[in-house]
Design an enzyme around this catalytic site. Structure first.
Site, PDB file in Angstrom:
ATOM      1  N   THR A  98     -14.596  -1.334 -18.564  1.00 31.27           N
ATOM      2  CA  THR A  98     -13.244  -1.903 -18.542  1.00 31.27           C
ATOM      3  C   THR A  98     -12.836  -2.176 -17.099  1.00 31.27           C
ATOM      4  O   THR A  98     -13.192  -1.432 -16.195  1.00 31.27           O
ATOM      5  CB  THR A  98     -12.255  -0.908 -19.182  1.00 31.27           C
ATOM      6  OG1 THR A  98     -12.561  -0.784 -20.573  1.00 31.27           O
ATOM      7  CG2 THR A  98     -10.823  -1.352 -19.015  1.00 31.27           C
ATOM      8  N   ARG A 136     -10.826  -2.502 -34.232  1.00 33.03           N
ATOM      9  CA  ARG A 136     -10.355  -1.410 -33.368  1.00 33.03           C
ATOM     10  C   ARG A 136      -9.753  -1.955 -32.071  1.00 33.03           C
ATOM     11  O   ARG A 136     -10.280  -2.853 -31.440  1.00 33.03           O
ATOM     12  CB  ARG A 136     -11.533  -0.478 -33.043  1.00 33.03           C
ATOM     13  CG  ARG A 136     -11.186   0.686 -32.099  1.00 33.03           C
ATOM     14  CD  ARG A 136     -11.544   0.400 -30.668  1.00 33.03           C
ATOM     15  NE  ARG A 136     -11.366   1.596 -29.810  1.00 33.03           N
ATOM     16  CZ  ARG A 136     -11.443   1.575 -28.478  1.00 33.03           C
ATOM     17  NH1 ARG A 136     -11.728   0.454 -27.855  1.00 33.03           N
ATOM     18  NH2 ARG A 136     -11.271   2.688 -27.787  1.00 33.03           N
ATOM     19  N   VAL A 137      -8.621  -1.386 -31.691  1.00 36.42           N
ATOM     20  CA  VAL A 137      -7.968  -1.712 -30.432  1.00 36.42           C
ATOM     21  C   VAL A 137      -7.801  -0.420 -29.641  1.00 36.42           C
ATOM     22  O   VAL A 137      -7.341   0.586 -30.181  1.00 36.42           O
ATOM     23  CB  VAL A 137      -6.590  -2.363 -30.668  1.00 36.42           C
ATOM     24  CG1 VAL A 137      -5.877  -2.610 -29.334  1.00 36.42           C
ATOM     25  CG2 VAL A 137      -6.742  -3.669 -31.435  1.00 36.42           C
ATOM     26  N   GLY A 138      -8.203  -0.446 -28.377  1.00 37.01           N
ATOM     27  CA  GLY A 138      -8.072   0.727 -27.532  1.00 37.01           C
ATOM     28  C   GLY A 138      -6.794   0.713 -26.717  1.00 37.01           C
ATOM     29  O   GLY A 138      -5.810   0.055 -27.061  1.00 37.01           O
ATOM     30  N   ASP A 139      -6.840   1.406 -25.591  1.00 43.13           N
ATOM     31  CA  ASP A 139      -5.628   1.573 -24.788  1.00 43.13           C
ATOM     32  C   ASP A 139      -5.336   0.404 -23.862  1.00 43.13           C
ATOM     33  O   ASP A 139      -4.195   0.206 -23.442  1.00 43.13           O
ATOM     34  CB  ASP A 139      -5.733   2.844 -23.947  1.00 43.13           C
ATOM     35  CG  ASP A 139      -6.868   2.756 -22.919  1.00 43.13           C
ATOM     36  OD1 ASP A 139      -8.011   2.511 -23.343  1.00 43.13           O
ATOM     37  OD2 ASP A 139      -6.620   2.933 -21.722  1.00 43.13           O
ATOM     38  N   THR A 192      -9.038   3.563 -17.543  1.00 46.88           N
ATOM     39  CA  THR A 192     -10.368   3.222 -18.029  1.00 46.88           C
ATOM     40  C   THR A 192     -11.003   4.473 -18.593  1.00 46.88           C
ATOM     41  O   THR A 192     -11.267   5.428 -17.862  1.00 46.88           O
ATOM     42  CB  THR A 192     -11.266   2.623 -16.921  1.00 46.88           C
ATOM     43  OG1 THR A 192     -12.629   2.615 -17.384  1.00 46.88           O
ATOM     44  CG2 THR A 192     -11.174   3.421 -15.611  1.00 46.88           C
ATOM     45  N   GLY A 193     -11.212   4.492 -19.897  1.00 50.11           N
ATOM     46  CA  GLY A 193     -11.773   5.697 -20.494  1.00 50.11           C
ATOM     47  C   GLY A 193     -11.802   5.593 -21.994  1.00 50.11           C
ATOM     48  O   GLY A 193     -11.729   4.500 -22.571  1.00 50.11           O
ATOM     49  N   TRP A 194     -11.857   6.739 -22.637  1.00 54.56           N
ATOM     50  CA  TRP A 194     -11.925   6.805 -24.084  1.00 54.56           C
ATOM     51  C   TRP A 194     -10.535   6.499 -24.625  1.00 54.56           C
ATOM     52  O   TRP A 194      -9.647   7.343 -24.646  1.00 54.56           O
ATOM     53  CB  TRP A 194     -12.404   8.195 -24.508  1.00 54.56           C
ATOM     54  CG  TRP A 194     -12.973   8.252 -25.882  1.00 54.56           C
ATOM     55  CD1 TRP A 194     -12.725   7.423 -26.921  1.00 54.56           C
ATOM     56  CD2 TRP A 194     -13.903   9.228 -26.357  1.00 54.56           C
ATOM     57  NE1 TRP A 194     -13.427   7.794 -28.024  1.00 54.56           N
ATOM     58  CE2 TRP A 194     -14.163   8.907 -27.706  1.00 54.56           C
ATOM     59  CE3 TRP A 194     -14.524  10.333 -25.778  1.00 54.56           C
ATOM     60  CZ2 TRP A 194     -15.023   9.681 -28.493  1.00 54.56           C
ATOM     61  CZ3 TRP A 194     -15.383  11.083 -26.563  1.00 54.56           C
ATOM     62  CH2 TRP A 194     -15.631  10.773 -27.906  1.00 54.56           C
ATOM     63  N   GLY A 195     -10.335   5.253 -25.055  1.00 54.88           N
ATOM     64  CA  GLY A 195      -9.002   4.726 -25.303  1.00 54.88           C
ATOM     65  C   GLY A 195      -8.149   5.493 -26.283  1.00 54.88           C
ATOM     66  O   GLY A 195      -6.927   5.560 -26.133  1.00 54.88           O
TER      67      GLY A 195
END
Length: 327
Positions: free
Chosen positions: A190, A218-221, A240-243
């Protein structure tokens, strides 16, 4: 002499910090050529954003320009280098926010817009909404003729295809379904930027292809204001990471809230959220943050984070691993 010193002291500050994603990238996984290319690309992104800041341009223009460079590089999980979803396609997310106005724009699950960060800014400036998703975001993009469109396969890269195939082999080998918390994160790459301009304004932007082999839209952060992106008059953050964990902790906003409401330093606030709050929930990753004094924080707990910065005094650098000297 005194007048000259006063003028120098009053010189407006600018600063810029960027990331190309957090994740575990072993040092021996990058060849010397790979490493040189990553640093060169990060420097091109810094150059693009910093040029605007030095010319008196806005933080908003600077973060968009920096992210555009990173979206165009197949090295990162955004734009051209976006990961594949479970169906073998690409669904891209992005957001942008201007701190002093709290204007924001975001898109999720777009498939044909070459530079999602440009679409996110268009949503902010030309629609009555903050976030558009899927077919609606694509329909809105149809109204903005200056946005370049590409077929979804344009985002393909061989190394992302191999990552999808590996993830699907691993999934097929499992004896049964496991909860999300037990699955290894696949969020590498990201991209994001945070800038402070000569007017004292802050902006932040984030763009991503999401997680390899993601399902069900799926939508992350990254496109969620307050989770992966936040900017206000004091502070800006791109995560930036596990959303899923950044969403559940409202990570980007939490960092800036600690600065605003508790008076925490930027570094203390960012370290607390990224290295304590998120890991306590089971997540990991990193963030870049910047305050109105030009202070920069870049915490991460994932082994590596592609990053670059230009401080108010003009010093700059890029780095990948924690113990790597800045280049």
């Amino acid at each position: 002499m005194l007048a000259a010193m006063t003028a120098t002291a009053a010189e407006p500050k600018t600063a810029l910090v960027i990331h190309g994603g957090a994740g575990f990238v072993p040092k021996d996984a990058l060849s010397d050529a790979d490493r040189r290319d990553v640093h060169a690309t990060l420097n091109r992104a810094l150059d693009a954003g910093n040029r605007i800041l030095q010319d008196g341009g806005s933080a908003l223009d600077a973060v968009e320009a920096a992210v555009l460079v990173l979206e165009e590089s197949p090295r990162f999980n955004a734009g051209k280098g976006a990961v594949f979803n479970a169906k073998g396609g690409h669904e891209l997310d992005a957001s942008i926010m201007e701190g002093h106005t709290r204007r924001a724009g975001a898109v999720a699950g777009v498939t044909t817009v070459r530079n999602p960060i440009r679409l996110a800014r268009a949503v902010m400036e030309y629609s009555p909404h903050v976030m558009l998703a899927g077919d609606g975001a694509e329909a809105f993009a149809d109204t903005r003729p200056k946005l370049e469109r590409v077929p979804n396969m344009w985002f393909d890269t061989d190394h992302r295809r191999r990552a999808l195939e590996k993830a699907q082999r691993e999934e097929a080998s499992k004896s049964g379904a496991r909860p999300l918390e037990d699955d290894a994160p696949k969020y590498f790459g990201t991209v994001g930027a945070v800038a402070l301009d000569k007017q004292g304004h802050i902006a932040a932007a984030t763009s991503t292809g999401g997680m390899t082999n993601k399902k069900w839209g799926r939508v992350g952060d990254a496109p969620i204001i307050g989770a992966g992106t936040w900017a206000d008059e004091r502070c800006g953050v791109s995560g930036t990471g596990w959303g899923e964990y950044y969403i559940r902790s409202a990570a980007a906003h939490d960092i800036c809230a600690r600065v605003a409401y508790r008076g925490d330093s930027l570094q203390a606030a960012a370290e607390e959220v990224i290295n304590k709050v998120i890991p306590a929930m089971g997540g990991d990753g990193g963030a870049i943050a910047l305050d109105r004094e030009g202070n920069i924080a870049m915490p991460f707990n994932s082994g590596s984070m592609f990053r670059g910065w230009v401080r108010p005094d003009g010093s700059r650098g890029t780095a990948i691993h924690e113990d790597e000297p800045a280049r």
